[in-house]
Design an enzyme around this catalytic site. Structure first.
Site, mmCIF file in Angstrom:
data_model
loop_
_atom_site.group_PDB
_atom_site.id
_atom_site.type_symbol
_atom_site.label_atom_id
_atom_site.label_comp_id
_atom_site.label_asym_id
_atom_site.label_seq_id
_atom_site.Cartn_x
_atom_site.Cartn_y
_atom_site.Cartn_z
ATOM 1 N N GLU A 51 -36.275 -21.043 -18.958
ATOM 2 C CA GLU A 51 -35.466 -22.249 -19.102
ATOM 3 C C GLU A 51 -34.161 -22.158 -18.319
ATOM 4 O O GLU A 51 -33.702 -23.127 -17.724
ATOM 5 C CB GLU A 51 -35.151 -22.502 -20.580
ATOM 6 C CG GLU A 51 -34.377 -23.780 -20.851
ATOM 7 C CD GLU A 51 -35.134 -25.035 -20.452
ATOM 8 O OE1 GLU A 51 -34.641 -25.764 -19.568
ATOM 9 O OE2 GLU A 51 -36.211 -25.287 -21.017
ATOM 10 N N GLU A 83 -19.267 -17.658 -4.610
ATOM 11 C CA GLU A 83 -19.336 -16.259 -4.207
ATOM 12 C C GLU A 83 -18.506 -16.049 -2.936
ATOM 13 O O GLU A 83 -18.074 -16.998 -2.276
ATOM 14 C CB GLU A 83 -20.803 -15.875 -3.928
ATOM 15 C CG GLU A 83 -21.741 -16.048 -5.105
ATOM 16 C CD GLU A 83 -21.499 -15.018 -6.206
ATOM 17 O OE1 GLU A 83 -20.878 -13.969 -5.923
ATOM 18 O OE2 GLU A 83 -21.928 -15.278 -7.344
ATOM 19 N N GLY A 99 -22.147 -20.603 -16.224
ATOM 20 C CA GLY A 99 -21.368 -19.980 -17.289
ATOM 21 C C GLY A 99 -22.135 -18.853 -17.946
ATOM 22 O O GLY A 99 -23.342 -18.946 -18.151
ATOM 23 N N LYS A 116 -34.258 -24.727 -7.153
ATOM 24 C CA LYS A 116 -34.344 -25.462 -8.423
ATOM 25 C C LYS A 116 -35.236 -26.691 -8.293
ATOM 26 O O LYS A 116 -35.953 -27.046 -9.242
ATOM 27 C CB LYS A 116 -32.937 -25.845 -8.892
ATOM 28 C CG LYS A 116 -32.082 -24.630 -9.254
ATOM 29 C CD LYS A 116 -30.629 -24.992 -9.500
ATOM 30 C CE LYS A 116 -29.812 -23.752 -9.827
ATOM 31 N NZ LYS A 116 -28.375 -24.043 -9.979
#
Length: 353
Positions: free
Chosen positions: A152, A212, A325, A227
């Site tokens: 998920e 990054e 996060g 994705k």
């Protein structure tokens, strides 16, 4: 009371955050979810590896100021990372894979998942690489061995877009989707609306920890492309590979482009999308798009992610939530373990019947 022994592969932000939750939330999970988690092994390229059949204290793992090779100080530990040995031999029920994403071939994460499933262990992962590149192989391997491969957190962090779409939109006839699937690029575009040029916006994103040192994967759309592949294959039944998805990032957008959109009462967003065409084939795309302000994705700001699912019966259904996060992504791993627990409970009820 069910206790799941878990092995953590990678001990960066996400798995460390999961250890923090285990240290503080296990009693609550026992009460509310019906299980607790016991860390029996950890492997990390920087810290080394450690196996403890009786379990490692999660609080010690997160509070000890380990230096390079620090796991070698622990009983059962080594200064060297040995992912293969940990995965194959640790007395774990579930392997938690949270190593770096390799967008080319998904390694070494694909092998990590494969080794786990071959040796009788469930897998939960936040790693986009193995899901975008080898999901079908790994799902088939899991099925053959009566195991689960859950991911998920590979899209939109802890926001449950995959499971929500599969569990709650059955029969709604999904035709496609479009989404803001990278918080870093979304933050940069927002700062450019505030007057910063692209380079300055990227620098600020890096200083805040959103980007990054090399922001290429985010600003050129490569992260979003993975994705899109995951969502298209999972929700639309496609068989896309990353190279099948057209990909353009935001690095060529100028302040003039941003200002032009503002004057036209619109907003630039990096959009990842896929659609089922009239011939049944699914095509994917990643590119900056100028959205009118009334578009449901136009008002999604900062590091927030969102995806609009285009259905035949309900029209557009938009899911919005955190796309990054440490704790949020660690929650995705927990939600995958909850799914495994519930599936096994249901299987037990069927057997009893």
């Amino acid at each position: 009371m069910t206790v799941y022994n878990i092995a953590l592969i990678g001990f960066g932000g996400v798995n460390r955050a999961l250890a923090e939750l285990i240290a503080t939330r296990n009693p609550q999970w026992q009460r509310d979810l019906g299980f607790s988690l016991n860390i029996v092994a950890v492997s990390d390229l920087y810290l080394g590896s450690v196996i403890s059949p009786n379990g490692l204290d999660a609080k010690t793992l997160i509070e000890a100021n380990f230096t390079k090779g620090g796991f070698g100080q622990l009983s059962g530990g080594s200064a060297e990372a040995d992912n293969e040995t940990i995965i194959k031999t640790a007395p774990a029920d579930i392997i938690v894979e949270a190593t770096f994403t390799n967008p080319k071939d998904g390694e070494p994460a694909v092998s990590h998942c494969r080794w786990a499933l071959q040796t009788g262990k469930h897998v939960v992962t936040t790693n986009k690489g193995p899901v975008a590149i080898a999901a079908q192989e790994l799902k088939d391997l899991a099925k053959v061995n009566g195991l689960h491969f859950e991911y998920e957190g590979s899209v939109m962090s802890g926001t449950p877009v995959i499971r929500m779409a599969e569990k709650t939109l059955g029969g709604a006839e999904l035709k496609g989707f479009e989404g803001i699937l990278n918080g870093t690029s979304n933050f940069i575009l927002g700062r450019m609306e505030g007057g910063l040029d692209f380079a300055s916006a990227v620098k600020e994103a890096q200083e805040l920890g959103y980007a990054e040192a090399d922001p290429t994967a985010d600003v050129e759309g490569f992260d979003v492309r993975l994705k899109v592949v995951i969502l298209a294959n999972e929700l639309l039944g496609a068989k896309l590979r990353p190279e099948d998805v057209t990909c353009n990032g935001i690095s060529k957008l100028s302040l003039a482009d941003i200002e032009e959109a503002t004057q036209a009462k619109s907003r630039w967003k990096l959009i990842g999308s896929a659609v089922r065409n009239a011939d049944g084939r699914v095509s994917g795309n990643v590119s900056p798009k100028q959205l009118p302000l009334e578009h449901p994705l136009a008002g999604v700001n900062g590091a927030t992610n969102a995806v609009s699912l285009n259905t035949e019966l309900l029209g557009s259904v938009t899911i919005t939530g955190p796309g990054a996060g440490r704790i949020e992504t660690a929650y995705a791993l927990l939600s995958d373990i909850v799914a495994i627990h519930n599936a096994q409970a249901n299987d037990g009820k069927k057997d009893a019947a």
